[in-house]
Design an enzyme around this catalytic site. Structure first.
Site, mmCIF file in Angstrom:
data_model
loop_
_atom_site.group_PDB
_atom_site.id
_atom_site.type_symbol
_atom_site.label_atom_id
_atom_site.label_comp_id
_atom_site.label_asym_id
_atom_site.label_seq_id
_atom_site.Cartn_x
_atom_site.Cartn_y
_atom_site.Cartn_z
ATOM 1 N N LYS A 20 49.389 59.004 16.107
ATOM 2 C CA LYS A 20 50.323 58.048 16.723
ATOM 3 C C LYS A 20 51.640 57.990 15.942
ATOM 4 O O LYS A 20 52.718 58.063 16.524
ATOM 5 C CB LYS A 20 49.702 56.628 16.759
ATOM 6 C CG LYS A 20 48.391 56.548 17.524
ATOM 7 C CD LYS A 20 47.821 55.137 17.528
ATOM 8 C CE LYS A 20 47.410 54.584 16.162
ATOM 9 N NZ LYS A 20 46.272 55.292 15.537
ATOM 10 N N ARG A 47 45.868 46.559 20.394
ATOM 11 C CA ARG A 47 44.620 47.145 19.908
ATOM 12 C C ARG A 47 43.414 46.402 20.420
ATOM 13 O O ARG A 47 42.316 46.618 19.924
ATOM 14 C CB ARG A 47 44.586 47.005 18.394
ATOM 15 C CG ARG A 47 45.055 48.204 17.663
ATOM 16 C CD ARG A 47 45.177 47.731 16.240
ATOM 17 N NE ARG A 47 44.645 48.701 15.349
ATOM 18 C CZ ARG A 47 45.395 49.652 14.802
ATOM 19 N NH1 ARG A 47 46.650 49.768 15.084
ATOM 20 N NH2 ARG A 47 44.854 50.480 13.966
ATOM 21 N N ARG A 66 45.655 62.870 4.382
ATOM 22 C CA ARG A 66 47.017 62.360 4.628
ATOM 23 C C ARG A 66 47.671 61.883 3.334
ATOM 24 O O ARG A 66 47.048 61.256 2.505
ATOM 25 C CB ARG A 66 46.975 61.191 5.617
ATOM 26 C CG ARG A 66 48.339 60.505 5.745
ATOM 27 C CD ARG A 66 48.431 59.556 6.891
ATOM 28 N NE ARG A 66 47.419 58.522 6.846
ATOM 29 C CZ ARG A 66 47.216 57.665 7.837
ATOM 30 N NH1 ARG A 66 47.937 57.737 8.933
ATOM 31 N NH2 ARG A 66 46.263 56.770 7.727
ATOM 32 N N ARG A 109 47.070 56.205 1.441
ATOM 33 C CA ARG A 109 46.926 54.822 1.896
ATOM 34 C C ARG A 109 45.613 54.207 1.422
ATOM 35 O O ARG A 109 44.599 54.888 1.383
ATOM 36 C CB ARG A 109 47.008 54.776 3.424
ATOM 37 C CG ARG A 109 48.333 54.228 3.927
ATOM 38 C CD ARG A 109 48.517 54.421 5.399
ATOM 39 N NE ARG A 109 47.469 53.834 6.217
ATOM 40 C CZ ARG A 109 47.472 53.840 7.542
ATOM 41 N NH1 ARG A 109 48.484 54.397 8.195
ATOM 42 N NH2 ARG A 109 46.489 53.303 8.214
ATOM 43 N N ARG A 141 37.151 51.904 10.537
ATOM 44 C CA ARG A 141 38.319 51.828 11.441
ATOM 45 C C ARG A 141 38.006 52.519 12.769
ATOM 46 O O ARG A 141 38.388 52.042 13.831
ATOM 47 C CB ARG A 141 39.535 52.492 10.778
ATOM 48 C CG ARG A 141 40.167 51.601 9.700
ATOM 49 C CD ARG A 141 40.947 52.416 8.677
ATOM 50 N NE ARG A 141 42.069 53.144 9.218
ATOM 51 C CZ ARG A 141 42.626 54.197 8.632
ATOM 52 N NH1 ARG A 141 42.156 54.643 7.469
ATOM 53 N NH2 ARG A 141 43.653 54.802 9.187
#
Ligand code: AP5
Ligand code: MG
Ligand code: ZN
Length: 215
Positions: A15, A90, A129, A162, A173
């Site tokens: 996203k 969400r 990431r 993160r 998640r």
């Protein structure tokens, strides 16, 4: 032309990556509730303090906190010609609130792009990431490594992992997404707004697919 679109998809679907590309392409601002929340946590604001633990566990932050941030951001001048919503709504409750915001501002939602990626690929993307807290650039240790390890290509900032990109939080998640966010696909399909796309392939390919479905 005014365009308001939502990028929907599980954690790691891309996203943020696609939102950044669409910012360039469509000249519209990206509104990422995740980025707004991380900034609030970093600055130690009241809202940030309320959000921090939920984010660390990979749970949704209560609507009362997220909606305040979103509304404030959507009132900014740069949103008048439209916006790219990344990570909001969400849950069905948030979609209903968003409808209210749109109608107060006399605007409407045009497209909900649902980026579909298999679960194992999501985990690979998230565990690798690295992001730049200074300029928001995103990298991946295997798929799009920076030129110099740990350093942002764009601004020389120090890259970070993160806090919620550890395997345990990632799995939670994804579970939260399946339970609370995925029902939005049916919700928007019934409104004729859902544009599902295959989110595997290169970021460039996916950008082209999105451009095609939003016309
Ligand atoms: P948020 O920041 O929105 O995180 P998320 O939904 O978990 O999604 P991510 O940002 O992790 O993934 P992404 O889809 O943006 O993927 P990316 O482009 O980075 O939310 C974080 C937390 O904040 C939530 O858990 C919640 O607590 C809270 N929150 C936020 N919004 C909320 C709301 N509305 N209500 C309540 N709580 C809220 O890509 C991932 C990686 O893959 C990168 O390394 C990238 O380089 C790589 N990659 C991207 N595309 C490709 C590709 N095509 N091929 C290979 N690699 C790729
Ligand atoms: Mg993101
Ligand atoms: Zn940077």
């Amino acid at each position: 032309m005014i365009v308001n679109l939502i990028l929907l998809g599980p954690p790691g679907a891309g996203k943020g990556t696609q939102a950044q590309r669409l910012v360039e392409r469509l000249k519209l601002p990206q509104i990422s509730t995740g980025d707004l929340l991380r900034a609030a946590v970093r600055d130690g604001t009241d809202l940030g303090r309320q959000a921090k633990e939920y984010m660390q566990r990979g749970e949704l932050v209560p609507d009362s906190v997220v909606v305040l941030m979103l509304k404030k951001r959507m009132q900014a001048d740069d949103c008048r010609t439209g916006c790219i919503l990344d990570g909001f709504p969400r849950a069905v409750t948030q979609a209903e609130i968003l409808e209210g915001v749109f109608s107060e501002q006399a605007r409407s939602l045009n497209h909900v792009v649902s980026i579909e990626v298999p679960e194992e690929e999501l985990v690979r993307r998230l565990t690798g990431r690295r992001s730049c807290p200074k300029c928001g650039a995103m990298f991946h240790v295997m798929f799009s490594p920076p030129e110099k390890e740990g350093v942002c290509d764009k601004c020389d900032g120090e890259l970070i992992t993160r806090a919620d990109d550890n395997e345990e939080t990632i799995r939670n998640r994804i579970a939260v997404y399946r339970e609370q966010t995925e029902p939005l696909k049916k919700y928007y399909e019934e409104k004729g707004l859902l544009r599902p796309i295959d989110g595997t392939g290169t970021p460039k390919d996916i950008e082209e697919k999105i451009a095609k479905v939003i016309g």
